[in-house]
Design an enzyme around this catalytic site. Structure first.
Site, PDB file in Angstrom:
ATOM      1  N   ARG A   3      14.868 -41.422 -31.969  1.00 51.74           N
ATOM      2  CA  ARG A   3      15.193 -42.545 -32.875  1.00 51.74           C
ATOM      3  C   ARG A   3      16.252 -43.478 -32.283  1.00 51.74           C
ATOM      4  NH1 ARG A   3      11.411 -40.414 -34.723  1.00 51.74           N
ATOM      5  NH2 ARG A   3      10.905 -40.045 -36.903  1.00 51.74           N
ATOM      6  N   GLU A  43      19.463 -42.922 -40.364  1.00 48.11           N
ATOM      7  CA  GLU A  43      18.381 -43.513 -39.563  1.00 48.11           C
ATOM      8  C   GLU A  43      18.212 -44.975 -39.967  1.00 48.11           C
ATOM      9  OE1 GLU A  43      13.989 -43.613 -39.951  1.00 48.11           O
ATOM     10  OE2 GLU A  43      14.148 -41.760 -38.787  1.00 48.11           O
ATOM     11  N   SER A  80      12.390 -41.593 -43.810  1.00 51.48           N
ATOM     12  CA  SER A  80      13.562 -40.736 -43.593  1.00 51.48           C
ATOM     13  C   SER A  80      14.797 -41.624 -43.604  1.00 51.48           C
ATOM     14  CB  SER A  80      13.486 -40.032 -42.236  1.00 51.48           C
ATOM     15  OG  SER A  80      12.385 -39.178 -42.185  1.00 51.48           O
TER      16      SER A  80
HETATM   17  N1  EPU Z   1      11.361 -28.870 -45.369  1.00 47.61           N
HETATM   18  C1  EPU Z   1      11.927 -28.135 -46.399  1.00 47.61           C
HETATM   19  N2  EPU Z   1      11.793 -28.609 -47.675  1.00 47.61           N
HETATM   20  C2  EPU Z   1      11.100 -29.745 -47.952  1.00 47.61           C
HETATM   21  C3  EPU Z   1      10.527 -30.490 -46.905  1.00 47.61           C
HETATM   22  C4  EPU Z   1      10.682 -30.030 -45.607  1.00 47.61           C
HETATM   23  O1  EPU Z   1      12.534 -27.107 -46.183  1.00 47.61           O
HETATM   24  O2  EPU Z   1      11.049 -30.096 -49.123  1.00 47.61           O
HETATM   25  C5  EPU Z   1      11.525 -28.393 -43.988  1.00 47.61           C
HETATM   26  C6  EPU Z   1      10.308 -27.656 -43.500  1.00 47.61           C
HETATM   27  O3  EPU Z   1      10.744 -26.520 -42.776  1.00 47.61           O
HETATM   28  C7  EPU Z   1       9.671 -28.606 -42.547  1.00 47.61           C
HETATM   29  C8  EPU Z   1      10.894 -29.337 -42.010  1.00 47.61           C
HETATM   30  O4  EPU Z   1      11.785 -29.444 -43.119  1.00 47.61           O
HETATM   31  O5  EPU Z   1       8.969 -27.946 -41.543  1.00 47.61           O
HETATM   32  C9  EPU Z   1      10.597 -30.683 -41.424  1.00 47.61           C
HETATM   33  O6  EPU Z   1       9.931 -31.504 -42.359  1.00 47.61           O
HETATM   34  P1  EPU Z   1       8.821 -32.544 -41.907  1.00 47.61           P
HETATM   35  O7  EPU Z   1       7.810 -31.898 -41.060  1.00 47.61           O
HETATM   36  O8  EPU Z   1       8.351 -33.269 -43.107  1.00 47.61           O
HETATM   37  O9  EPU Z   1       9.601 -33.544 -40.947  1.00 47.61           O
HETATM   38  P2  EPU Z   1      11.047 -34.184 -40.971  1.00 47.61           P
HETATM   39  O10 EPU Z   1      11.814 -33.569 -39.862  1.00 47.61           O
HETATM   40  O11 EPU Z   1      11.672 -34.137 -42.309  1.00 47.61           O
HETATM   41  C10 EPU Z   1      10.428 -36.027 -39.269  1.00 47.61           C
HETATM   42  C11 EPU Z   1      10.641 -37.505 -39.109  1.00 47.61           C
HETATM   43  C12 EPU Z   1       9.606 -38.277 -39.895  1.00 47.61           C
HETATM   44  C13 EPU Z   1       8.213 -37.870 -39.429  1.00 47.61           C
HETATM   45  C14 EPU Z   1       8.056 -36.360 -39.621  1.00 47.61           C
HETATM   46  C15 EPU Z   1       6.754 -35.838 -39.067  1.00 47.61           C
HETATM   47  C16 EPU Z   1      13.000 -37.878 -38.718  1.00 47.61           C
HETATM   48  C17 EPU Z   1      14.290 -38.335 -39.279  1.00 47.61           C
HETATM   49  N3  EPU Z   1      11.962 -37.880 -39.551  1.00 47.61           N
HETATM   50  O12 EPU Z   1      10.712 -35.714 -40.605  1.00 47.61           O
HETATM   51  O13 EPU Z   1       9.787 -39.660 -39.593  1.00 47.61           O
HETATM   52  O14 EPU Z   1       7.205 -38.547 -40.142  1.00 47.61           O
HETATM   53  O15 EPU Z   1       9.114 -35.673 -38.899  1.00 47.61           O
HETATM   54  O16 EPU Z   1       6.792 -35.806 -37.683  1.00 47.61           O
HETATM   55  O17 EPU Z   1      12.932 -37.517 -37.544  1.00 47.61           O
HETATM   56  C18 EPU Z   1      11.027 -41.580 -40.311  1.00 47.61           C
HETATM   57  O18 EPU Z   1      11.612 -41.521 -39.237  1.00 47.61           O
HETATM   58  O19 EPU Z   1      11.279 -42.455 -41.180  1.00 47.61           O
HETATM   59  C19 EPU Z   1      10.034 -40.565 -40.602  1.00 47.61           C
HETATM   60  C20 EPU Z   1       9.417 -40.537 -41.756  1.00 47.61           C
END
Ligand code: EPU
Length: 372
Positions: free
Chosen positions: A183, A367, A266
Site C-alpha cells: 500500500r 490506509e 479498508s
Molecule cells: N478476520 C476476522 N474477522 C472478520 C474478518 C476477518 O478475524 O470479521 C480475519 C480472518 O482471519 C481473515 C483475516 O482477518 O483471514 C483477513 O481478512 P481478509 O481476507 O478479508 O483481508 P484483510 O487483510 O482484512 C486485505 C486488504 C483488502 C483486500 C483483502 C483481500 C488491506 C488493508 N486490506 O484485507 O484491501 O481486499 O485483503 O486480499 O491490506 C483495501 O485496501 O481497501 C482493501 C479492501
C-alpha cells in the site's frame, strides 16, 4: 480549463463525507493539468488531486486548495509505443510475469479501474483478475499499490507517465522507480510529491496462470468430487472469467454496498510488525494469523490481519458510535451510516486505534488519505 469555486466534494467520495473545495477543476488532458498547476501557483494554494474518491477522507468545511479531478481518458489495448520507446524497449522479464506472451495496455489516469479489469478478462488477458471489484480510477491504483487476493498492481505495472510539476514536463517512470511496497509507492512520499499520474501502462499476459495463493480464493476452486468424499478436488486451471466472478462474490460478501453506506474499503493498513513482537502476541493469542515477509531484504517482519485483532482481541466487530461503525462483516472497514462528519470519523478511528495499541502495543497506520 473551467475553474469553479466552493464546490461540494462529499458526493465525489465514496465515504460521502467532506466540505467544499475553494477552487475545483476537472482536467481531461495533460495540458489542462499543467494549467491547473499554474493556476494553483498563481493563487498560492496547494494542489489536491482527486481520482475516484474511494480512498479519501475529505475534511469538513472549506478546503483551501485547488482540487483537481483527473478525467484523463483513453485506453489503448496492445499499445506498441512511440518509435523512440520501441527502440529503447527492454525485453519483457518472464520471471516477473506469468507467461511471456504479453500485451501492453495503456490507460488515462481517469479511467475506471474495474472497467479495465472487466475488459482485460473479456480479452483473455491475465494479471489483474484478482484485483476485480476495486473501486476508483487506474491513476490512483499505483499510488497506494492496490492489492487484493494475493495480487498487487506492482506485479504487472510497466510504467507510469507522470506530469512533473517541478519541470512542467511529462516523463515515464518505470516500475523499478516507483518504490512499490505494501500500500505504498514513491507517490506517497516527498520524492514523488511533484509527480502527478497522467497515464498508466500494464503488461498483461495472454497465456498467464491463475494466482490462487489467497485462501479465500483457492477455496472457491476446490470442490468435493463426491458429496461424501474426504479428499477435495482442485480445479486445475479455472477460467479468467471464473476467477473474476469468484473475487466479486467474495468481495460482495465482505464489503458494504457503496449504494447503501459510505465506505472507503479498508480504512487502516494491516500492521507489519517485527517477528519478535509477533511471537510474543502469539503466545497470548495462539490463533493470531501472520504472514512472514522480509522488508528491505533484512529484518524478518510479520504482517498481521487487523480485522482479526479488532474482532478477536478487541471484540470490536460491529462496534458503533453515532453514525460511524466498523462494518459487521469486515471490521477493518469503517462505514458512514449516514450523515457522519469527517470529525466524527476521525474521533472514531482514533478511538479504535487507541484500543488496538492498548491491547497489542501495535501502532496502526491509516490506509485512507486525508484531504484537508
Ligand atoms: N478476520 C476476522 N474477522 C472478520 C474478518 C476477518 O478475524 O470479521 C480475519 C480472518 O482471519 C481473515 C483475516 O482477518 O483471514 C483477513 O481478512 P481478509 O481476507 O478479508 O483481508 P484483510 O487483510 O482484512 C486485505 C486488504 C483488502 C483486500 C483483502 C483481500 C488491506 C488493508 N486490506 O484485507 O484491501 O481486499 O485483503 O486480499 O491490506 C483495501 O485496501 O481497501 C482493501 C479492501
Amino acid at each position: 480549463m473551467h475553474v469553479q469555486e466552493h464546490v461540494p466534494l462529499r458526493d465525489l467520495t465514496t465515504l460521502k463525507i467532506g466540505g467544499t473545495a475553494r477552487y475545483f477543476v476537472s482536467v481531461a488532458t495533460v495540458e489542462e493539468l499543467a494549467d491547473a498547476v499554474s493556476f494553483a501557483r498563481a493563487q498560492k494554494l496547494p494542489l489536491v488531486i482527486l481520482g475516484g474518491g474511494s480512498n479519501v477522507l475529505v475534511a469538513d468545511g472549506e478546503i483551501e486548495a485547488v482540487v483537481v479531478k483527473i478525467d484523463i481518458r483513453g485506453i489503448e489495448w496492445g499499445y506498441r509505443g512511440t518509435d523512440a520507446e520501441q527502440e529503447h524497449a527492454r525485453p519483457p522479464k518472464p520471471q516477473r510475469r506469468r507467461g511471456t506472451n504479453t500485451e501492453l495496455v495503456v490507460a488515462g489516469a481517469g479511467e475506471n479501474w474495474d472497467e479495465i479489469v472487466a475488459e482485460s478478462v473479456r480479452r483473455g488477458l491475465w494479471g489483474i483478475e484478482n484485483l476485480s471489484g476495486i473501486p476508483g480510477t487506474i491513476g490512483a491504483a499505483p499510488i497506494q499499490n492496490i492489492g487484493a487476493y494475493g495480487a498487487e498492481i506492482k506485479d504487472v505495472l510497466e510504467w507510469v507517465e507522470v506530469f512533473d510539476t517541478t519541470t512542467g514536463r511529462t516523463r515515464k517512470l518505470p516500475n523499478a522507480d516507483c518504490c512499490f511496497a505494501y500500500r505504498d509507492s514513491i507517490f506517497k512520499h516527498r520524492d514523488g510529491q511533484a509527480l502527478l499520474v497522467a497515464r498508466v501502462a500494464l503488461r498483461l499476459s495472454k497465456d498467464g496462470a491463475p494466482n490462487l495463493t489467497y485462501a479465500d480464493l483457492s477455496r472457491c476452486f476446490t470442490q468435493s468430487m463426491f458429496s461424501n468424499s474426504v479428499r477435495p478436488r482442485t480445479i486445475a486451471k479455472p477460467a479468467l472469467v471464473a476467477i473474476r466472478r469468484a473475487v466479486l462474490q467474495i468481495r460482495g460478501k465482505k464489503f458494504p454496498d457503496l449504494a447503501q453506506f459510505g465506505t472507503a474499503g479498508s480504512f487502516f493498513k494491516n500492521p507489519i510488525i517485527p517477528k519478535e513482537q509477533y511471537d510474543e502476541l502469539k503466545e497470548k493469542y495462539p490463533d493470531l494469523p501472520g504472514f512472514k515477509l522480509k522488508v528491505n531484504s533484512q529484518k524478518l517482519m510479520v504482517k498481521v490481519p487487523l480485522a482479526w485483532i479488532l474482532d478477536n482481541i478487541c471484540g470490536l466487530k460491529g462496534f458503533r458510535k453515532g453514525n460511524v461503525a466498523l462494518f459487521e462483516r469486515q471490521p477493518i472497514v469503517l462505514v458512514n451510516l449516514g450523515g457522519a462528519s469527517a470529525a466524527d470519523m476521525q474521533t472514531f478511528a482514533a478511538d479504535i486505534l487507541r484500543q488496538v495499541k492498548e491491547k497489542t502495543g501495535i501502532d496502526v497506520e491509516w490506509e485512507v488519505q486525508c484531504i484537508h
